[in-house]
Enzyme design. Structure first.
Site, short mmCIF file in Angstrom:
data_model
loop_
_atom_site.label_atom_id
_atom_site.label_comp_id
_atom_site.label_asym_id
_atom_site.label_seq_id
_atom_site.Cartn_x
_atom_site.Cartn_y
_atom_site.Cartn_z
N ARG A 26 0.63 -1.29 -0.22
CA ARG A 26 -0.21 0.02 0.14
C ARG A 26 1.09 0.89 -0.36
O ARG A 26 0.33 1.99 -0.95
CB ARG A 26 -0.92 -0.33 1.84
CG ARG A 26 -1.99 -1.01 1.28
CD ARG A 26 -2.77 -1.51 2.69
NE ARG A 26 -3.94 -1.94 2.44
CZ ARG A 26 -3.78 -3.95 2.14
NH1 ARG A 26 -2.82 -3.89 1.98
NH2 ARG A 26 -6.00 -4.13 1.72
N ASP A 319 -4.34 -14.93 7.70
CA ASP A 319 -3.37 -15.43 6.85
C ASP A 319 -2.00 -16.69 8.32
O ASP A 319 -1.70 -16.47 8.06
CB ASP A 319 -2.41 -14.70 6.86
CG ASP A 319 -3.15 -14.05 5.64
OD1 ASP A 319 -3.61 -14.68 5.08
OD2 ASP A 319 -2.69 -12.82 5.39
N ARG A 350 -5.70 -23.49 1.34
CA ARG A 350 -4.37 -23.66 2.62
C ARG A 350 -5.63 -24.91 3.56
O ARG A 350 -4.63 -25.37 4.84
CB ARG A 350 -4.67 -22.41 3.31
CG ARG A 350 -3.48 -22.09 2.46
CD ARG A 350 -2.93 -20.99 3.46
NE ARG A 350 -2.11 -20.35 2.63
CZ ARG A 350 -2.09 -17.98 2.69
NH1 ARG A 350 -2.34 -18.12 3.92
NH2 ARG A 350 -0.60 -17.92 1.73
#
Ligand code: S3P
Length: 433
Positions: A26, A319, A350
């Site tokens: 960002r 995450d 995942r």
């Protein structure tokens, strides 16, 4: 590259995980469209962030390394109208954040861009950004009926939208916010649950007009470019998570983790580990240049128990679920992870691969549609496992390997370069001391 990991009797030390991946992307993108020059310190020079830097360079932004300092870059912003059509296809590599945030930026530029990624990224859902950007007036084409990259983006004059995101996704939210900076009229966004707010914080830091609106976000274009301001990127809590879990589950551990971003929209791992009974201390709280809360975290050997993880907590630790799954293998009782279907569309599926690979260690876990059920406290045995080129899987398997009896071999261990290039060196430091 294959890595060999062995159990260690004692874990001690101080770690300085690298700069935050989400914030590094960002900082590059927003500084690239700001007026003036900004210095980004503690930048993460990993494969993913280098992709964003290359994309910005291809659009005409000067992203300059600082000689002798890999973690500082200087960016000379192109201002609100200064980007130009790239001469070639942009390549986001493995990075969903690069591709989706760039899609928001490119949707508002008066030229054509083609953007692609590696095989993993080309299989990940893109309709979630194409749809809202199209509603704003952009023309975007993708493979398989506008759902997959490569994307062709013909930018145009956009208008603001009033939009409810169907999934809590910071990448989608950020793509829309970046596009809205260039749009006519205000944009209103709502999410089903709060996702990380790094874009909002940086936008405020750089002078955008952003406010809270009934639980949603309102962005009103100012007609002026963002203001270039120096940014210090906090340490990445997603990278710190492996050390937090290792410290908590190892029988003789004490680890101090320095300078970590503890933004509440991102630090669900602290809540989850504490709920499991882990001894975690948070001290030296401060605010970074760039508007993010930062702290030092200490973690010590703990007796942990299974927990239920679901609902609004999930986007705040999405995450870190690979690391948490390893913790759950050492907890007393059962851990249930639900509402985490998004894990199936990350760099790998995942849910599938975590369950498959941790079972090779003898762990007891079952896949569910939107998560997994883990029976803890059985003890792990070393094995031969695979990261499937997924950085977070590689690091979670390394923690499992440090805790397992006997030798563990991890294939495609170089995947750590996506977010934590010094991971294996840091592991040697904490495990050797
Ligand atoms: C990210 C947002 C999350 C996260 C990813 C990074 C970001 O993805 O899983 O690793 O930087 O905005 P989603 O937006 O798909 O939830």
């Amino acid at each position: 590259m294959q890595k060999r990991v062995l159990a260690r009797p004692r874990i001690r030390g101080i770690v300085n995980p690298p700069g935050d991946k989400s914030i590094s992307h960002r900082a590059l993108i927003l500084s690239g469209i700001a007026a003036g020059k900004a210095r980004i310190s503690n930048f993460l020079p990993s494969d993913d962030c280098v992709r964003t830097a290359e994309c910005m360079r291809a659009l005409g932004v000067a992203v300059m390394p600082v000689p002798g300092d890999l973690t500082t870059v200087e960016v000379v912003g192109a201002g609100a109208n200064g980007l130009h059509e790239p001469g070639n296809v942009l390549d986001a590599g493995n990075s969903g954040t690069s591709l989706r945030l760039m899609a928001g930026l490119l949707a508002a530029q008066p030229f054509l861009t083609l953007i692609t990624g590696d095989a993993s990224l080309r299989s990940r859902p893109m309709a979630r950004v194409i749809e809202p950007l199209t509603l704003m007036g952009a023309s975007i084409w993708g493979r398989k009926g506008n759902t997959l990259a490569p994307l062709a983006i013909k930018g145009s004059r956009l208008h603001g939208i009033d939009y409810s995101l169907p999934v809590a996704s910071a990448q989608v939210k950020s793509a829309i916010l970046i596009a809205s900076l260039f749009a006519d009229g205000q944009t209103l966004l709502r999410e089903p649950a709060q996702s990380r707010d790094h874009t909002e914080r940086l936008l405020k830091w750089m002078g955008a007009r952003l406010s809270e609106d009934n639980g949603g976000i309102r962005l009103e274009p100012t007609g002026k470019p963002l203001l270039a301001r120096d940014i210090v990127v906090p340490g990445d809590i997603s990278s710190a998570a492996y050390w937090m879990v290792l410290g908590a589950i190892h029988p003789d551990a004490s680890i101090e983790i320095k300078g970590i971003g503890v933004n509440p929209t991102r630090s669900g791992i602290l809540e989850a580990l504490r709920k499991m009974g882990a001894t975690i201390r948070i001290g030296n709280r401060r605010t970074s240049e760039g508007n993010e809360p930062v702290a030092d975290i200490t973690v010590e050997s703990s007796e942990i128990t299974g927990v239920e993880i679901g609902g609004e907590l999930v986007p705040r630790l999405i995450d870190e679920i690979p690391a948490l799954a390893v913790a759950a293998c050492f907890a007393r009782g059962t851990t249930v992870i639900r509402d985490a279907g998004e894990l199936r569309v990350k760099e790998t599926d995942r849910i599938k691969y975590l369950v498959q690979e941790l079972r090779k260690f003898g762990a007891h876990l079952e896949e569910t549609a939107d998560g997994m059920v883990i029976e803890g406290a059985a003890g792990l045995s070393g094995t031969h496992c695979h990261s499937y080129e997924d950085h977070r899987l590689a690091m979670a398997l390394a923690v499992a390997g440090l805790m397992a009896e006997g030798e563990t071999l991890i294939e495609s261990a170089e995947a750590v370069n996506v977010s934590y290039p010094a991971f294996w060196q840091d592991l040697e430091r904490v495990a050797a001391s």
